[in-house]
Design a protein around this motif. Structure first.
Motif, PDB file in Angstrom:
ATOM      1  N   LEU A   1       0.830  -1.205   0.000  1.00 12.86           N
ATOM      2  CA  LEU A   1       0.000   0.000   0.000  1.00 12.86           C
ATOM      3  C   LEU A   1       0.863   1.253   0.000  1.00 12.86           C
ATOM      4  N   ARG A   2       2.118   1.084  -0.417  1.00 16.31           N
ATOM      5  CA  ARG A   2       3.032   2.228  -0.436  1.00 16.31           C
ATOM      6  C   ARG A   2       2.554   3.249  -1.463  1.00 16.31           C
ATOM      7  N   GLY A   3       2.589   4.497  -1.056  1.00 17.29           N
ATOM      8  CA  GLY A   3       2.166   5.565  -1.963  1.00 17.29           C
ATOM      9  C   GLY A   3       0.692   5.894  -1.855  1.00 17.29           C
ATOM     10  N   LEU A   4      -0.088   4.998  -1.284  1.00 20.31           N
ATOM     11  CA  LEU A   4      -1.524   5.296  -1.147  1.00 20.31           C
ATOM     12  C   LEU A   4      -1.723   6.283  -0.004  1.00 20.31           C
ATOM     13  N   LEU A   5      -2.651   7.216  -0.228  1.00 19.16           N
ATOM     14  CA  LEU A   5      -2.912   8.241   0.777  1.00 19.16           C
ATOM     15  C   LEU A   5      -4.119   7.846   1.613  1.00 19.16           C
TER      16      LEU A   5
ATOM     17  N   MET B   1      -7.009   5.441   1.998  1.00 19.21           N
ATOM     18  CA  MET B   1      -6.976   4.296   1.089  1.00 19.21           C
ATOM     19  C   MET B   1      -6.279   3.055   1.655  1.00 19.21           C
TER      20      MET B   1
END
Lengths: 437, 240, 79
Positions: free
Chosen positions: C12-16, C19
């Motif tokens: 889930l890296r990069g998800l804000l 999310m």
């Protein structure tokens, strides 16, 4: 259907009945002018998404249980029980609706289909068919509100890390992210992610604003779920905080529905006048730019920039010009989409639909008009002050290979504040991170 | 009057007027007694002043510029129908009392010619609008969205207008004859004057009135309450 | 770090936020009851979001820790 379940559904519709809902249910002539106003219907040509049809499902039940005429001649009005079939249709048409109210804009009687949809969601929840994901997200927010001490250390630690970034970027060792500051002028209510805190904190610090950061996020999944009580309690978390701290303004971040909930709904739900104003962060930033409280390079953004009006702050919130004024103050090459402002096409990402995987297909398809609008501008940057819109347009950007940079307006402002390369961290870092995913 | 005439062109007229008036009052009362929406439902932008909002309410209701932009042919039919219906309604007032000032300007013959043209145009325009609407409801999304109520109302309107047009174009009777019948209704002693009773046109009038009665009786229980709801809905759109 | 191998890994890296919480919620039903989901996120907000989601849905966060600039969660499906 069990008698008790039926009674619960009908009772819920009865409780939700008010003058406007009743009129909307009574007077629709099914002229279907709304069909060409709805991005989901236009993109899919599927009756499920035709606004008048969505309302017609509620109307069928209303006719049968709330009107003498419908009871006397059910066939004439297609009056029906809320049976399994109707509830299935209602679920699909209701939770897919992004609540953009473009249909209301074009309706000759200004029928607010979203208001009917809100009653439909109440019926679905009563039937145990509320959307599970939105319900869970709402409950998680409520849990956080009820047990804030459990999360406080983690949250504050996160804020301190962002504070360090603010100091690095602004080269101002005194820059801070105040939390729980009694007597601050403004309470800034951000999203749970740091991306909505960092640029605002930079701007507030540069403007030497008297502010404090809320412990709670602005996003309100209770509103999307369709439960006004949950929605009220979620917003109450920061409204109570604002009262306790004695602020003059509650500043909502770049999140469309959060602004509408706080500014237009909360006082009615709470049955209470708030002792402070609710403003949108871009109203505040617009003020700072015009008063010269923050210095921005008028040529700070060299690319061609366009702006997307999120439905919840535009058509439904009245904020049209401040974001444009900000963008025009930093980007000489600004171009509006056609249509824009109150006629703006919904991007397709509102109403919590981005959190519901089951609607992915219609959601992406419903972005077709937005994609065409964006392409027609020739812009390479899209300024967009709403998280849901950014998620949707970001995905459209990938699917349609638009090569677009989709950024919050305040990120562009920070870019134009001249902190050198570091200022770009908000946008660039995220792009890099997204590339990893 | 024979029984059918008495039922539809006599007693039926009273029943229709009573049901229409009380029915509409009841519907409005039902709306009024239901509490207003607690939350604000307006759309932006909206005028800041009360007068501005009133102006916008009138514009949204009578011109509906947004709807025209979205569906010009439909709205053209809607304009034409509503204007023609208003014209026809005003024209029918002649049956209550002759428009004396107009007659003194145009003369009796001139007045009849004017009435023939204006009434004729109104009747034809309404007929065309109704046929357009019926046609529109027979295909695609419009068909799927339509309910029996929509066709019932269009059927009643078609009956009213077709027979009205028959009276106008084929009937061959002038206003004075109908005026005597109207006077008998006002006097609560409904009767056809001899000229009307003896005329073959009487059947067309009776059927015209049958549709008129049914239309008026059904009006308050149908979507035609938009006659009032259009104002209240558009008021909410612009209100604070 | 937990020794047991999770039933599902989520990047889930990069998800804000929110999310990461949404993705965990969407995917938890893909593992059997008693099974675990390991999620790696980069948004600091997930440190509050994911445990709050777990508590309110009756699931269990076995592990939630910061590793470098990432946040690692091990969530057990309880029901």
């Amino acid at each position: 259907m069990e008698k008790q379940e039926l009674e619960t559904i009908i009772g819920t519709l009865g409780k939700r009945m008010n003058r406007q809902l009743k009129e909307y249910l009574d007077v629709c002539v099914r002229c279907a002018i709304c069909k060409d106003a709805c991005h989901q219907y236009v993109a899919t040509q599927d009756m499920t998404y035709l606004p008048a049809h969505r309302a017609e499902l509620v109307r069928a039940v209303y006719r049968k249980y709330f009107t003498k005429a419908g009871q006397f001649m059910p066939a004439v009005y297609e009056a029906r029980d809320p049976d399994e079939h109707l509830l299935d249709d209602l679920y699909r048409s209701t939770y897919a609706c992004t609540g953009c109210r473009r249909c209301m804009y074009y309706c000759p009687f200004s029928i607010d289909t979203q208001w009917v949809i809100s009653a439909a969601k109440a019926m679905l929840i009563a039937a145990g068919r509320g959307n599970e994901m939105l319900g869970q997200l709402a409950d998680a927010a409520l849990f956080k509100g009820d047990n804030i001490e459990m999360f406080r250390d983690n949250l504050v630690e996160g804020f301190r890390e962002i504070e360090t970034q603010v100091r690095d970027i602004t080269k101002n060792p005194e820059a801070e992210i105040p939390v729980d500051r009694q007597g601050a002028d403004m309470l800034y209510v951000a999203l749970a992610g740091s991306h909505s805190i960092l640029p605002a904190a930079i701007i507030f610090n540069e403007a030497k604003a008297s502010w404090t950061l809320s412990m709670f996020e602005a996003a309100n999944y209770g509103f999307f779920f369709g439960d006004p009580d949950k929605a009220r309690l979620i917003a109450k978390r920061f409204m109570d905080e604002a009262k306790r701290l004695g602020v003059k303004e509650v500043v909502i971040t770049e999140c469309g529905h959060a602004y509408r909930v706080a500014e237009l709904f909360y006082e009615a739900w709470a049955k209470e006048r708030m002792p402070f104003k609710v403003v949108h962060i871009l109203e505040v930033i617009d003020r700072y730019v015009k008063e010269g409280r923050i210095k921005v390079d008028p040529r700070g953004i060299r690319e061609k920039v366009t702006y997307h009006d999120p439905c919840q702050i535009g058509r439904n919130g009245g904020i049209y010009e401040q974001p444009r004024d900000i963008v025009k103050a930093i980007a000489p090459d600004f171009v509006d989409m056609t249509p824009n402002r109150e006629k703006q096409w919904c991007c397709g990402g509102g109403g919590g639909i981005v959190a519901m995987e089951e609607f992915n297909e219609v959601r992406l398809k419903s972005g077709d008009m937005k994609v065409e609008q964006i392409k027609a501008t020739g812009a390479s940057v899209l300024a967009c002050p709403c998280e849901n819109c950014r998620l949707q347009i970001g995905e459209l950007n990938e699917v349609h290979d638009l090569g677009l940079r989709v950024v919050p307006v305040m990120d562009l402002v920070v870019e134009a504040m001249g902190f050198g390369h570091a200022a770009g961290t908000t946008g660039d870092e995220r792009d890099a991170a997204e590339a990893v995913v | 009057m024979d029984l059918f005439s008495f039922l539809v062109s006599g007693i039926g007229v009273y029943v229709a007027l009573v049901v229409f008036t009380l029915g509409m009052a009841w519907r409005v009362w039902q709306w009024m007694r239901t509490p207003k929406s607690p939350v604000r439902l307006g759309l932006f932008p909206k005028p800041k002043s009360g007068l501005g909002r009133f102006g916008k309410l009138l514009k949204d209701t009578f011109i509906a510029p947004q709807s025209v932009e979205q569906a010009a042919p439909l709205m053209a039919a809607a304009y034409a129908f509503h204007l023609a219906a208003l014209g026809a309604f005003v024209g029918h007032l002649r049956l209550v009392h002759e428009f004396t000032p107009l007659v003194s300007i145009l003369g009796v013959e001139g007045m009849n010619t004017f009435a023939a043209w204006s009434g004729g145009i109104a009747g034809v325009v309404m007929l065309l609008a109704i046929l357009f609407w019926i046609g529109r409801r027979t295909s695609g999304a419009y068909k799927n969205l339509s309910t029996p109520e929509d066709f019932l109302l269009l059927g009643l309107l078609l009956g009213v207008v077709l027979l009205g047009d028959h009276l106008r174009f084929v009937g061959g009777l002038h206003a004075a004859t109908y005026e005597a019948w109207f006077a008998s209704l006002v006097a609560l002693r409904p009767a056809f004057p001899p000229a009307l009773a003896a005329s073959a046109t009487r059947w067309a009038l009776d059927w015209h009135m049958l549709f008129v009665d049914a239309f008026l009786i059904y009006f308050p229980f149908s979507k035609l309450t938009h006659a009032i709801g259009a104002f209240t809905g558009n008021l909410v759109r612009s209100s604070d | 770090m937990s020794d047991t191998k999770p039933d599902l890994e989520l990047d889930l890296r990069g998800l804000l936020c929110p999310m990461p919480m949404v993705k965990v919620s969407q995917n938890i039903s893909k593992v059997p009851v008693g099974g675990t989901v390991r999620a790696v996120a980069t948004d600091a907000g997930s440190m509050a979001d994911i445990p709050a989601w777990a508590k309110s849905t009756g699931n269990e966060v076995v592990q939630a820790e910061k590793v470098g600039s990432e946040y690692v969660f091990l969530v057990k499906r309880v029901k």
